[in-house]
Motif scaffolding. Structure first.
Motif, PDB file in Angstrom:
ATOM      1  N   ALA A 166       0.839  -1.209   0.000  1.00 33.49           N
ATOM      2  CA  ALA A 166       0.000   0.000   0.000  1.00 33.49           C
ATOM      3  C   ALA A 166       0.871   1.254   0.000  1.00 33.49           C
ATOM      4  O   ALA A 166       0.559   2.235  -0.684  1.00 33.49           O
ATOM      5  CB  ALA A 166      -0.938  -0.010   1.210  1.00 33.49           C
ATOM      6  N   LEU A 167       1.973   1.239   0.749  1.00 31.95           N
ATOM      7  CA  LEU A 167       2.871   2.393   0.785  1.00 31.95           C
ATOM      8  C   LEU A 167       3.524   2.635  -0.570  1.00 31.95           C
ATOM      9  O   LEU A 167       3.661   3.779  -0.998  1.00 31.95           O
ATOM     10  CB  LEU A 167       3.952   2.207   1.850  1.00 31.95           C
ATOM     11  CG  LEU A 167       3.494   2.393   3.287  1.00 31.95           C
ATOM     12  CD1 LEU A 167       4.581   1.946   4.252  1.00 31.95           C
ATOM     13  CD2 LEU A 167       3.100   3.833   3.552  1.00 31.95           C
ATOM     14  N   VAL A 168       3.917   1.571  -1.235  1.00 34.02           N
ATOM     15  CA  VAL A 168       4.514   1.710  -2.562  1.00 34.02           C
ATOM     16  C   VAL A 168       3.501   2.351  -3.514  1.00 34.02           C
ATOM     17  O   VAL A 168       3.836   3.256  -4.282  1.00 34.02           O
ATOM     18  CB  VAL A 168       5.007   0.347  -3.105  1.00 34.02           C
ATOM     19  CG1 VAL A 168       5.368   0.432  -4.580  1.00 34.02           C
ATOM     20  CG2 VAL A 168       6.186  -0.148  -2.284  1.00 34.02           C
ATOM     21  N   GLY A 169       2.254   1.920  -3.425  1.00 36.25           N
ATOM     22  CA  GLY A 169       1.212   2.504  -4.254  1.00 36.25           C
ATOM     23  C   GLY A 169       0.966   3.966  -3.938  1.00 36.25           C
ATOM     24  O   GLY A 169       0.619   4.758  -4.828  1.00 36.25           O
ATOM     25  N   LEU A 170       1.146   4.356  -2.695  1.00 39.65           N
ATOM     26  CA  LEU A 170       0.917   5.748  -2.288  1.00 39.65           C
ATOM     27  C   LEU A 170       2.033   6.684  -2.708  1.00 39.65           C
ATOM     28  O   LEU A 170       1.810   7.888  -2.830  1.00 39.65           O
ATOM     29  CB  LEU A 170       0.800   5.837  -0.760  1.00 39.65           C
ATOM     30  CG  LEU A 170      -0.523   5.500  -0.130  1.00 39.65           C
ATOM     31  CD1 LEU A 170      -0.418   5.655   1.380  1.00 39.65           C
ATOM     32  CD2 LEU A 170      -1.630   6.380  -0.656  1.00 39.65           C
ATOM     33  N   SER A 171       3.220   6.161  -2.921  1.00 42.98           N
ATOM     34  CA  SER A 171       4.370   7.022  -3.170  1.00 42.98           C
ATOM     35  C   SER A 171       4.179   7.945  -4.367  1.00 42.98           C
ATOM     36  O   SER A 171       4.790   9.002  -4.433  1.00 42.98           O
ATOM     37  CB  SER A 171       5.646   6.194  -3.317  1.00 42.98           C
ATOM     38  OG  SER A 171       5.543   5.331  -4.427  1.00 42.98           O
ATOM     39  N   ALA A 172       3.313   7.580  -5.306  1.00 41.42           N
ATOM     40  CA  ALA A 172       3.068   8.419  -6.482  1.00 41.42           C
ATOM     41  C   ALA A 172       1.733   9.161  -6.396  1.00 41.42           C
ATOM     42  O   ALA A 172       1.354   9.854  -7.329  1.00 41.42           O
ATOM     43  CB  ALA A 172       3.098   7.554  -7.744  1.00 41.42           C
ATOM     44  N   GLU A 173       1.035   9.026  -5.290  1.00 36.16           N
ATOM     45  CA  GLU A 173      -0.292   9.636  -5.139  1.00 36.16           C
ATOM     46  C   GLU A 173      -0.217  10.952  -4.365  1.00 36.16           C
ATOM     47  O   GLU A 173       0.722  11.205  -3.637  1.00 36.16           O
ATOM     48  CB  GLU A 173      -1.228   8.665  -4.402  1.00 36.16           C
ATOM     49  CG  GLU A 173      -1.459   7.355  -5.116  1.00 36.16           C
ATOM     50  CD  GLU A 173      -2.203   7.503  -6.431  1.00 36.16           C
ATOM     51  OE1 GLU A 173      -3.100   8.361  -6.504  1.00 36.16           O
ATOM     52  OE2 GLU A 173      -1.864   6.778  -7.372  1.00 36.16           O
ATOM     53  N   LYS A 174      -1.246  11.752  -4.527  1.00 40.30           N
ATOM     54  CA  LYS A 174      -1.339  13.010  -3.792  1.00 40.30           C
ATOM     55  C   LYS A 174      -2.224  12.872  -2.561  1.00 40.30           C
ATOM     56  O   LYS A 174      -2.130  13.661  -1.638  1.00 40.30           O
ATOM     57  CB  LYS A 174      -1.894  14.103  -4.696  1.00 40.30           C
ATOM     58  CG  LYS A 174      -0.962  14.446  -5.843  1.00 40.30           C
ATOM     59  CD  LYS A 174      -1.438  15.688  -6.543  1.00 40.30           C
ATOM     60  CE  LYS A 174      -0.723  15.964  -7.817  1.00 40.30           C
ATOM     61  NZ  LYS A 174       0.644  16.282  -7.761  1.00 40.30           N
ATOM     62  N   GLY A 175      -3.087  11.869  -2.546  1.00 40.03           N
ATOM     63  CA  GLY A 175      -3.984  11.651  -1.424  1.00 40.03           C
ATOM     64  C   GLY A 175      -3.869  10.227  -0.919  1.00 40.03           C
ATOM     65  O   GLY A 175      -3.246   9.374  -1.552  1.00 40.03           O
ATOM     66  N   ILE A 176      -4.489   9.988   0.237  1.00 37.17           N
ATOM     67  CA  ILE A 176      -4.443   8.666   0.853  1.00 37.17           C
ATOM     68  C   ILE A 176      -5.846   8.088   0.829  1.00 37.17           C
ATOM     69  O   ILE A 176      -6.736   8.604   1.500  1.00 37.17           O
ATOM     70  CB  ILE A 176      -3.936   8.738   2.304  1.00 37.17           C
ATOM     71  CG1 ILE A 176      -2.593   9.465   2.358  1.00 37.17           C
ATOM     72  CG2 ILE A 176      -3.823   7.336   2.901  1.00 37.17           C
ATOM     73  CD1 ILE A 176      -2.153   9.831   3.770  1.00 37.17           C
ATOM     74  N   GLU A 177      -6.038   7.033   0.051  1.00 40.84           N
ATOM     75  CA  GLU A 177      -7.346   6.388  -0.008  1.00 40.84           C
ATOM     76  C   GLU A 177      -7.587   5.591   1.269  1.00 40.84           C
ATOM     77  O   GLU A 177      -6.663   5.106   1.912  1.00 40.84           O
ATOM     78  CB  GLU A 177      -7.414   5.452  -1.209  1.00 40.84           C
ATOM     79  CG  GLU A 177      -7.405   6.170  -2.534  1.00 40.84           C
ATOM     80  CD  GLU A 177      -7.579   5.217  -3.702  1.00 40.84           C
ATOM     81  OE1 GLU A 177      -8.082   4.094  -3.503  1.00 40.84           O
ATOM     82  OE2 GLU A 177      -7.183   5.607  -4.805  1.00 40.84           O
ATOM     83  N   ARG A 178      -8.865   5.456   1.598  1.00 36.81           N
ATOM     84  CA  ARG A 178      -9.233   4.768   2.843  1.00 36.81           C
ATOM     85  C   ARG A 178      -8.714   3.329   2.879  1.00 36.81           C
ATOM     86  O   ARG A 178      -8.216   2.865   3.913  1.00 36.81           O
ATOM     87  CB  ARG A 178     -10.749   4.777   3.001  1.00 36.81           C
ATOM     88  CG  ARG A 178     -11.165   4.138   4.296  1.00 36.81           C
ATOM     89  CD  ARG A 178     -12.623   4.198   4.535  1.00 36.81           C
ATOM     90  NE  ARG A 178     -12.873   3.585   5.834  1.00 36.81           N
ATOM     91  CZ  ARG A 178     -14.013   3.548   6.412  1.00 36.81           C
ATOM     92  NH1 ARG A 178     -15.058   4.088   5.833  1.00 36.81           N
ATOM     93  NH2 ARG A 178     -14.155   2.972   7.575  1.00 36.81           N
ATOM     94  N   ALA A 179      -8.808   2.605   1.765  1.00 37.85           N
ATOM     95  CA  ALA A 179      -8.360   1.210   1.743  1.00 37.85           C
ATOM     96  C   ALA A 179      -6.859   1.112   2.041  1.00 37.85           C
ATOM     97  O   ALA A 179      -6.425   0.251   2.813  1.00 37.85           O
ATOM     98  CB  ALA A 179      -8.684   0.569   0.403  1.00 37.85           C
ATOM     99  N   ALA A 180      -6.073   2.009   1.446  1.00 40.62           N
ATOM    100  CA  ALA A 180      -4.629   2.007   1.700  1.00 40.62           C
ATOM    101  C   ALA A 180      -4.349   2.364   3.149  1.00 40.62           C
ATOM    102  O   ALA A 180      -3.504   1.746   3.804  1.00 40.62           O
ATOM    103  CB  ALA A 180      -3.934   2.987   0.765  1.00 40.62           C
TER     104      ALA A 180
END
Length: 124
Positions: A69-83
């Motif tokens: 989940a952290l790897v997926g977040l590294s390119a995102e601007k927001g934090i989805e609830r599932a992550a």
């Protein structure tokens, strides 16, 4: 390692774990979450390898899911609830795994993460 060194590592662990957990629960700073939770998760995964903890261990699986989940977040601007939920679960699993791990292994791995972060911030 003497008792003082072990106590100091555990104190630092608790402080970092609390910061990462707060970011995972309520924070909106994606990069802070990735850095803080990532350092804890990397340290625990590395220490689990050193301790030869079975990859099928439920807590270790939760930690791996949080890492993904952290790897997926590294390119995102927001934090989805599932992550966010996966990261919270992973941090809780880290807490449960910690008594089974060598403080020296966690410290070594966390030191590697800090060094990489410092190099990236310094533009190296």
């Amino acid at each position: 390692m003497n008792l003082f060194q072990k106590a100091e590592i555990r104190r630092a662990w608790q402080a970092d774990h609390v910061k990462a957990s707060i970011h995972a629960l309520i924070g909106d700073d994606v990069q802070a979450l990735v850095q803080q939770a990532g350092a804890i998760i990397y340290g625990v995964v590395s220490a689990c390898e050193d301790a030869a903890i079975d990859g099928d261990d439920a807590d270790l699986c939760a930690v791996h899911n949080a890492a993904k989940a952290l790897v997926g977040l590294s390119a995102e601007k927001g934090i989805e609830r599932a992550a966010r939920e996966l990261i919270v679960d992973g941090l809780a699993a880290c807490e449960r795994l910690q008594p089974r791990l060598s403080p020296a292994s966690i410290q070594r791995a966390a030191g590697e993460v800090v060094k990489v972060n410092e190099e990236q911030e310094g533009g190296i």
